[in-house]
Design a protein around this motif. Sequence first.
Motif, PDB file in Angstrom:
ATOM      1  N   THR A  15      24.785  33.046  66.086  1.00 24.77           N
ATOM      2  CA  THR A  15      26.228  33.220  65.914  1.00 24.77           C
ATOM      3  C   THR A  15      26.574  33.461  64.452  1.00 24.77           C
ATOM      4  OG1 THR A  15      26.690  31.810  67.825  1.00 24.77           O
ATOM      5  CG2 THR A  15      28.479  32.146  66.252  1.00 24.77           C
ATOM      6  N   GLU A  16      25.930  32.715  63.573  1.00 26.41           N
ATOM      7  CA  GLU A  16      26.229  32.826  62.142  1.00 26.41           C
ATOM      8  C   GLU A  16      25.770  34.149  61.558  1.00 26.41           C
ATOM      9  OE1 GLU A  16      24.445  29.357  60.469  1.00 26.41           O
ATOM     10  OE2 GLU A  16      26.118  28.033  61.045  1.00 26.41           O
ATOM     11  N   LEU A  17      24.869  34.868  62.239  1.00 26.44           N
ATOM     12  CA  LEU A  17      24.460  36.187  61.762  1.00 26.44           C
ATOM     13  C   LEU A  17      25.655  37.137  61.675  1.00 26.44           C
ATOM     14  CD1 LEU A  17      21.126  36.919  63.715  1.00 26.44           C
ATOM     15  CD2 LEU A  17      21.361  36.338  61.303  1.00 26.44           C
ATOM     16  N   PHE A  18      26.628  36.942  62.572  1.00 23.99           N
ATOM     17  CA  PHE A  18      27.736  37.890  62.669  1.00 23.99           C
ATOM     18  C   PHE A  18      29.049  37.329  62.120  1.00 23.99           C
ATOM     19  CE2 PHE A  18      24.857  38.198  66.353  1.00 23.99           C
ATOM     20  CZ  PHE A  18      24.247  39.396  66.025  1.00 23.99           C
ATOM     21  N   ALA A  53      19.071  27.461  67.421  1.00 27.74           N
ATOM     22  CA  ALA A  53      18.920  28.916  67.506  1.00 27.74           C
ATOM     23  C   ALA A  53      20.223  29.603  67.890  1.00 27.74           C
ATOM     24  CB  ALA A  53      17.826  29.267  68.509  1.00 27.74           C
ATOM     25  N   TYR A  54      21.000  28.985  68.779  1.00 29.66           N
ATOM     26  CA  TYR A  54      22.266  29.588  69.191  1.00 29.66           C
ATOM     27  C   TYR A  54      23.233  29.651  68.019  1.00 29.66           C
ATOM     28  CZ  TYR A  54      20.458  28.722  73.892  1.00 29.66           C
ATOM     29  OH  TYR A  54      19.686  28.708  75.016  1.00 29.66           O
ATOM     30  N   GLN A  55      23.328  28.580  67.256  1.00 30.15           N
ATOM     31  CA  GLN A  55      24.197  28.550  66.084  1.00 30.15           C
ATOM     32  C   GLN A  55      23.725  29.564  65.046  1.00 30.15           C
ATOM     33  OE1 GLN A  55      24.436  24.729  64.211  1.00 30.15           O
ATOM     34  NE2 GLN A  55      25.649  25.452  62.496  1.00 30.15           N
ATOM     35  N   LEU A  87      15.234  32.234  75.804  1.00 27.14           N
ATOM     36  CA  LEU A  87      14.544  33.521  75.868  1.00 27.14           C
ATOM     37  C   LEU A  87      15.487  34.626  76.354  1.00 27.14           C
ATOM     38  CD1 LEU A  87      11.599  34.590  75.448  1.00 27.14           C
ATOM     39  CD2 LEU A  87      11.263  34.273  77.904  1.00 27.14           C
ATOM     40  N   LYS A  88      16.368  34.283  77.279  1.00 27.74           N
ATOM     41  CA  LYS A  88      17.308  35.275  77.813  1.00 27.74           C
ATOM     42  C   LYS A  88      18.520  35.460  76.909  1.00 27.74           C
ATOM     43  CE  LYS A  88      16.066  34.290  82.636  1.00 27.74           C
ATOM     44  NZ  LYS A  88      16.551  33.777  83.946  1.00 27.74           N
ATOM     45  N   GLN A  89      19.077  34.367  76.399  1.00 24.82           N
ATOM     46  CA  GLN A  89      20.345  34.442  75.685  1.00 24.82           C
ATOM     47  C   GLN A  89      20.202  34.819  74.212  1.00 24.82           C
ATOM     48  OE1 GLN A  89      22.379  30.720  76.355  1.00 24.82           O
ATOM     49  NE2 GLN A  89      22.545  31.043  78.553  1.00 24.82           N
ATOM     50  N   VAL A  90      19.075  34.500  73.600  1.00 23.38           N
ATOM     51  CA  VAL A  90      18.893  34.773  72.177  1.00 23.38           C
ATOM     52  C   VAL A  90      17.838  35.851  71.936  1.00 23.38           C
ATOM     53  CG1 VAL A  90      18.314  33.765  69.928  1.00 23.38           C
ATOM     54  CG2 VAL A  90      19.596  32.420  71.592  1.00 23.38           C
ATOM     55  N   CYS A  91      16.781  35.859  72.724  1.00 24.85           N
ATOM     56  CA  CYS A  91      15.664  36.788  72.481  1.00 24.85           C
ATOM     57  C   CYS A  91      15.749  38.073  73.309  1.00 24.85           C
ATOM     58  CB  CYS A  91      14.333  36.092  72.748  1.00 24.85           C
ATOM     59  SG  CYS A  91      14.050  34.651  71.694  1.00 24.85           S
ATOM     60  N   ASN A  92      16.799  38.229  74.107  1.00 30.77           N
ATOM     61  CA  ASN A  92      17.070  39.488  74.820  1.00 30.77           C
ATOM     62  C   ASN A  92      15.928  39.954  75.722  1.00 30.77           C
ATOM     63  OD1 ASN A  92      19.685  39.954  73.790  1.00 30.77           O
ATOM     64  ND2 ASN A  92      18.850  40.759  71.888  1.00 30.77           N
ATOM     65  N   VAL A  93      15.251  39.019  76.385  1.00 27.86           N
ATOM     66  CA  VAL A  93      14.108  39.419  77.201  1.00 27.86           C
ATOM     67  C   VAL A  93      14.534  40.282  78.394  1.00 27.86           C
ATOM     68  CG1 VAL A  93      14.161  37.376  78.710  1.00 27.86           C
ATOM     69  CG2 VAL A  93      11.978  38.538  78.238  1.00 27.86           C
ATOM     70  N   GLU A  94      15.776  40.137  78.867  1.00 29.19           N
ATOM     71  CA  GLU A  94      16.250  40.916  80.012  1.00 29.19           C
ATOM     72  C   GLU A  94      16.836  42.258  79.610  1.00 29.19           C
ATOM     73  OE1 GLU A  94      17.794  37.706  83.288  1.00 29.19           O
ATOM     74  OE2 GLU A  94      19.048  37.975  81.533  1.00 29.19           O
ATOM     75  N   GLU A 142      19.916  41.433  67.548  1.00 28.21           N
ATOM     76  CA  GLU A 142      20.759  42.382  68.266  1.00 28.21           C
ATOM     77  C   GLU A 142      21.687  41.641  69.225  1.00 28.21           C
ATOM     78  OE1 GLU A 142      22.847  45.227  69.782  1.00 28.21           O
ATOM     79  OE2 GLU A 142      21.504  45.554  68.084  1.00 28.21           O
ATOM     80  N   PRO A 143      23.020  41.792  69.073  1.00 32.93           N
ATOM     81  CA  PRO A 143      23.956  41.019  69.898  1.00 32.93           C
ATOM     82  C   PRO A 143      24.117  41.530  71.324  1.00 32.93           C
ATOM     83  CG  PRO A 143      25.160  42.463  68.413  1.00 32.93           C
ATOM     84  CD  PRO A 143      23.709  42.601  68.051  1.00 32.93           C
ATOM     85  N   LYS A 144      23.770  42.789  71.583  1.00 29.83           N
ATOM     86  CA  LYS A 144      24.064  43.323  72.905  1.00 29.83           C
ATOM     87  C   LYS A 144      22.824  43.794  73.643  1.00 29.83           C
ATOM     88  CE  LYS A 144      27.072  46.546  75.372  1.00 29.83           C
ATOM     89  NZ  LYS A 144      28.081  47.638  75.248  1.00 29.83           N
TER      90      LYS A 144
END
Length: 326
Positions: free
Chosen positions: A295-298, A290-292, A247-254, A3-5
Amino acid sequence: MSEPKSSTCTRLSQVMGISHDSVNRFLLRESYEPKDLFDEAQKLLDMVGGTLNVDDTTLDKPYSQKMALVGHFWSGKHRRAVKGLNLVTLYYTDVQGRSLPVNYRVYDKADDKTKNDYFQDMLAEVLAWGLRPAFATGDSWYSCEKNLKTVKNHQMGLMFAVEANRTVSVEKGTWVQVQRLDVPEEGLMVWLRNFGPVKLFRTRLKDQLRHYLACLPDAQGYSTFGRLNFQKLHDQHWGIEQYHRLLKQVCNVERFQVRGKVPILNHIFAALCSFVQLQEMRFTHAIVNAYQWKTELFTQVVATFVTGFIPGKKHLNPQFRTTVNA
């Protein structure tokens, strides 16, 4: 992870074609525990001889009004106390360099415990579950006398940061702040009050001098424990900061919109499991970064939209002069 957002109940119901209420009931019904995370992690790690790191991070929730577990905690990102949740993690790096969280707590005032109490509880738990680390590391918040003695009593080595004004003794009867000592590259043997002999190291990080105390279970090992050993432990200790960021930027913990204590804890557990899955893909070389990967998902979705949107829009392009590749 995908989920991107914002990873909300409504969004999952749209993606999976299920009802919003079923997602909400799931978050309210389940009761995941730190042991469940440990069970997931231990399948991928060597449980003997690694390094156990402790640290905490603040999950920003600046606009929350009636959300459970929210308080004001120090944030290294904002350099001040901010409104949010505080997540304390034990992060283990095995002898092969694979790293995963193995225990955690979300700070709860109702527990009437400090973060140091949480650390001691979590350490006792992972040792009872079968983890056998050779070293424990932490920042200066966790370097109190009781924590150091707890680690030492478990026959483990340790390396903890200390504040610049922490006092040690080089000569018997004389106490001096660590910031005033001349510390060689290979470290300096000193005596820590109410604890015993330790080796002091100094390093520079983010234009700031930092001090670390190392203690070995075998006193004879100090003669060969030098800068390279310290740097290896320090690099492993710094890995927990990378874990917090991912955890914050990719796994949306916040990024959640539930208010109750149980659904919040279940969301955080899900985010931690997402991190474990990402690391497993990296261990098996399914992904490199993981960041790449996220990004490639979208990439294809965006490319499809752009190519479908462009036809008939050429009149919007600049007509003044030809583009020159400078």
